[in-house]
Design a protein around this motif. Structure first.
Motif, PDB file in Angstrom:
ATOM      1  N   GLY A 193      12.839 -64.835 -30.409  1.00 21.08           N
ATOM      2  CA  GLY A 193      13.152 -65.466 -29.142  1.00 21.08           C
ATOM      3  C   GLY A 193      13.794 -64.506 -28.168  1.00 21.08           C
ATOM      4  N   LEU A 194      14.275 -65.058 -27.057  1.00 17.98           N
ATOM      5  CA  LEU A 194      14.809 -64.231 -25.972  1.00 17.98           C
ATOM      6  C   LEU A 194      16.079 -63.490 -26.391  1.00 17.98           C
ATOM      7  CD1 LEU A 194      14.331 -66.729 -22.996  1.00 17.98           C
ATOM      8  CD2 LEU A 194      12.842 -64.839 -23.692  1.00 17.98           C
ATOM      9  N   LEU A 241      -0.116 -64.714 -16.498  1.00 19.76           N
ATOM     10  CA  LEU A 241       0.806 -65.167 -17.540  1.00 19.76           C
ATOM     11  C   LEU A 241       2.006 -65.893 -16.955  1.00 19.76           C
ATOM     12  CD1 LEU A 241       0.789 -62.311 -20.188  1.00 19.76           C
ATOM     13  CD2 LEU A 241      -0.743 -64.236 -19.869  1.00 19.76           C
ATOM     14  N   ARG A 242       2.449 -65.504 -15.775  1.00 19.16           N
ATOM     15  CA  ARG A 242       3.565 -66.220 -15.149  1.00 19.16           C
ATOM     16  C   ARG A 242       3.167 -67.681 -14.899  1.00 19.16           C
ATOM     17  NH1 ARG A 242       4.197 -63.200 -11.209  1.00 19.16           N
ATOM     18  NH2 ARG A 242       6.057 -62.022 -11.816  1.00 19.16           N
ATOM     19  N   TYR A 267       4.700 -68.276 -26.373  1.00 20.34           N
ATOM     20  CA  TYR A 267       4.980 -67.026 -27.059  1.00 20.34           C
ATOM     21  C   TYR A 267       3.840 -66.044 -26.807  1.00 20.34           C
ATOM     22  CZ  TYR A 267       7.952 -70.330 -29.609  1.00 20.34           C
ATOM     23  OH  TYR A 267       8.850 -71.320 -29.930  1.00 20.34           O
ATOM     24  N   ALA A 268       4.151 -64.779 -26.886  1.00 18.82           N
ATOM     25  CA  ALA A 268       3.153 -63.725 -26.666  1.00 18.82           C
ATOM     26  C   ALA A 268       2.789 -63.071 -27.994  1.00 18.82           C
ATOM     27  CB  ALA A 268       3.697 -62.679 -25.692  1.00 18.82           C
ATOM     28  N   GLY A 294       8.514 -65.380 -18.052  1.00 16.16           N
ATOM     29  CA  GLY A 294       8.827 -66.714 -18.556  1.00 16.16           C
ATOM     30  C   GLY A 294       8.479 -66.966 -19.999  1.00 16.16           C
ATOM     31  N   ALA A 295       8.066 -65.933 -20.742  1.00 19.15           N
ATOM     32  CA  ALA A 295       7.753 -66.125 -22.159  1.00 19.15           C
ATOM     33  C   ALA A 295       9.015 -66.494 -22.927  1.00 19.15           C
ATOM     34  CB  ALA A 295       7.120 -64.866 -22.737  1.00 19.15           C
ATOM     35  N   ASP A 296       8.874 -67.369 -23.919  1.00 14.50           N
ATOM     36  CA  ASP A 296      10.010 -67.822 -24.717  1.00 14.50           C
ATOM     37  C   ASP A 296      10.200 -67.008 -25.987  1.00 14.50           C
ATOM     38  OD1 ASP A 296      10.665 -70.294 -23.132  1.00 14.50           O
ATOM     39  OD2 ASP A 296       8.592 -70.742 -23.676  1.00 14.50           O
TER      40      ASP A 296
END
Length: 639
Positions: free
Chosen positions: A431-432, A594-595, A609-610, A626-628
């Motif tokens: 995660g972030l 992706l945004r 998720y990426a 903004g990916a989690d």
């Protein structure tokens, strides 16, 4: 306390109040009636008996005999004769009560009965006063029996009323159940719509919630269209509609690095040698129309196979990526025939040379070695002239007949299932804040002392149609690991888990046997399979989520126009395909893509998720977009 329970209590309380009131009124009426009747009977009996004694001359002996005989009939509680001065001359009194009514009933409903009184005379002289009281036990018996019958009738009527009221209540509250189901679905990120009920209050609520679901679905569809336009503008050739060179090579690179069924396949390259001359001879407008036909023909091929991709690498070179295709000659012929028929159908020349090259790629190959093999094969095909196909491979074993390879892998897989030679590897999704979200768990096969990656054997599992058995094995391995204290695990399912009707009952039974582990399990399906079998994917999601399992879609980004269909599934997360993530820090077009994709996901409460993050630079820009969370070689757990 639920509304249904409160309504039931209110109905029962109301019925009890009504029936209790009616019961009390009926009891008091019956009591009053009996009191009046017995009092009148006492008066009549006393008068009749006094008259009879008076006519007999009022002899003392005869008086006593007559009164004793009358008392012995058992109908009287008291018979007494008083002198004119008030002295008791004769008295008969029954002090024992033989009533069937219980004492509490007698005490609760006392009968106030007046005694009967009459004067006995002898001629003109008064002998005495006769007092007579009928026995009350008969009245209490009658009143008690009436009470029992009345209570039984009231109970029966209450039961019937409750039964009828229950049916009516069920009918009235049916829209409420639908509203609750819709509210729960929205809480689970399934924005469904339901028919509006006729009840005004419920209709207003349902209408508002339907509007909410409709607006969210509309926003999803609009954003999906915008995403599709971004993708088309940034990554696709304007003439043919095929992928440009850079995004296509990223797809190839992602396939080479993947660890699933797409890790093995073929790549074909077709060149139109005389394209420049054809442009001069027929004009650019005509040839653009021909190129559009070529693009449409290749797209028809791609549409029939998940994760296949076609590209216009440059003006005259066309490529076809075919994951899971292990016969390079066959896929090369598909591409060659599609382009050749498009050219021949427009009658722009019959001697147009189409040299074609094809190779097999496998997990671990690199882009440079793959392109080198294709370039060498294309050069050989050009030297041969015409429309020839040149196939090149890394090793001669890849050119063995497909039938022979299938037989070899059938024996290997049968032995693996029998000996339970499968295991899991774990790769973190972080995660972030660097926290572990879950571990991706690709399956491994132990063969001759070597652990084979999924990309090596999954294509053969797919071709031999044993994917369902492997899915069950994978889930059981994941649950066993979770029961032994593992962190949350994400398992990748095949299309067999969706299309096979027996899988969902098996899954629900298996999850029910390990409830704690099920709550730490995540199940994923590739984007192409999820959208292709969407109506079967929904019940799989609902069944798994009922046991606490999280559901996700992986390799997202190739069918962005379909995102609007996810509004009523109840997904927990999406994983963006690695081909869109690669070098995202240097790709402004994909950043916009992706945004917007992250915004769309967050709008319906879905984490994004990426996949395939290779370095810190990519991860940093993904966080800004903004990916989690993310997974890939560049993601490492702290410490």
């Amino acid at each position: 306390m639920s509304l249904r329970t409160k309504l039931w209590l209110a109905i029962i309380a109301l019925l009890l109040a009504v029936f209790s009131g009616s019961f009390l009124v009926s009891m008091l009426s019956a009591k009053s009636y009996l009191e009046q009747q017995i009092s009148m009977k006492n008066a009549d009996n006393a008068a009749a008996l006094a008259l009879s004694l008076t006519q007999q001359g009022a002899d003392e002996v005869l008086l006593e005999l007559t009164l004793s005989a009358q008392f012995d009939t058992g109908f009287y509680e008291l018979i007494e004769l008083l002198s004119p001065e008030g002295e008791v001359l004769i008295r008969r009194h029954d002090t024992q009560s033989a009533s069937e009514a219980p004492a509490w009933f007698v005490n609760a409903f006392p009968l106030n009965i007046d005694d009967g009184a009459a004067v006995i005379q002898s001629g003109w002289s008064q002998v005495g006063t006769l007092n007579l009281r009928s026995h009350s036990r008969f009245a209490y018996d009658q009143l008690w029996q009436s009470t029992q019958i009345l209570a039984l009738i009231f109970v029966l009527f209450m039961l019937v009323s409750c039964l009828i009221g229950g049916r009516i209540l069920q009918h009235i509250l049916k829209p409420l159940d639908d509203v609750v189901d819709q509210a729960q679905a929205i809480g689970e990120r399934r924005f469904i719509r339901i028919p509006e009920p006729k009840t005004l209050e419920f209709k207003q609520v349902v209408s508002a919630m339907n509007d909410l679901s409709g607006r969210i679905k509309g926003v999803l569809e609009q954003e999906a269209e915008r995403l599709q336009k971004y993708q088309q503008a940034a990554n696709f050739d304007k003439v043919t509609g095929l992928s440009n060179r850079e995004p296509f090579l990223k797809e190839v690179a992602a396939a080479l690095e993947s660890d699933d069924v797409n890790a093995t396949g073929s790549v074909s390259l077709v060149r139109i040698r005389q394209l420049a001359e054809l442009n001069q001879q027929w004009g650019r407008a005509t040839m653009d129309s021909v190129l559009q036909d070529i693009g449409a023909a290749l797209q028809d091929i791609v549409a029939g196979h998940s994760r296949w991709s076609a590209s216009r690498l440059n003006g005259s070179d066309f490529a076809l990526l075919a994951p899971r295709a292990i016969d390079p000659q066959e896929t090369a012929e598909l591409a060659l025939n599609a382009i050749g028929q498009s050219l021949d159908g427009r009658d722009v020349g019959t001697e147009i040379e189409l040299p074609t090259a094809c190779t097999i790629y496998a997990h671990g190959d690199t882009i440079s070695t793959l392109l080198t093999r294709l370039d060498n094969a294309l050069q050989k095909s050009e030297e041969q002239g015409g429309r020839t196909i040149s196939v090149t491979v890394e090793s001669d074993s890849q050119l063995r007949p497909v039938r022979q390879q299938l037989e070899d892998w059938r024996a290997i897989l049968e032995q693996a299932f029998a000996q339970k030679s499968f295991s899991l590897d774990f790769y973190p999704v972080l995660g972030l804040q660097g926290q572990l979200i879950h571990n991706e768990a690709p399956v491994r096969l132990l063969q001759n002392g070597e652990r084979l990656s999924a990309g090596v054997f999954l294509p053969w599992v797919n071709r031999l149609e044993v994917s369902l058995e492997l899915d069950k094995t994978l889930i059981q391995l994941a649950l066993d690991a979770l029961n032994n204290g593992s962190e949350p695990i994400a398992a990748n399912l095949s299309v067999a888990a969706v299309v096979e009707p027996g899988f969902l009952p098996w899954l629900e039974e298996t999850l029910a046997g390990s409830p704690e582990a099920a709550r730490k399990l995540c199940l994923e399906l590739p984007e192409a399979m999820a959208f292709r079998h969407l109506e079967r994917f929904k019940p799989l999601c609902h069944g798994a989520k009922a046991h606490g399992v999280q559901m996700g879609i992986e390799h997202v980004g190739h069918q962005l126009a379909e995102l609007g269909k996810l509004s009523d599934i109840g997904l927990d997360y999406l994983k963006i395909d690695a081909s869109f993530v690669r070098d995202i820090n240097d790709n402004a077009a994909n950043q916009t893509l992706l945004r917007t994709l992250c915004t769309v996901g967050h709008s319906i409460g879905v984490s994004v998720y990426a996949e395939g993050v290779n370095n810190e630079a990519e991860w940093k820009i993904l966080q800004e977009l903004g990916a989690d969370g993310a997974t890939g070689p560049g993601m490492r757990t702290p410490g």
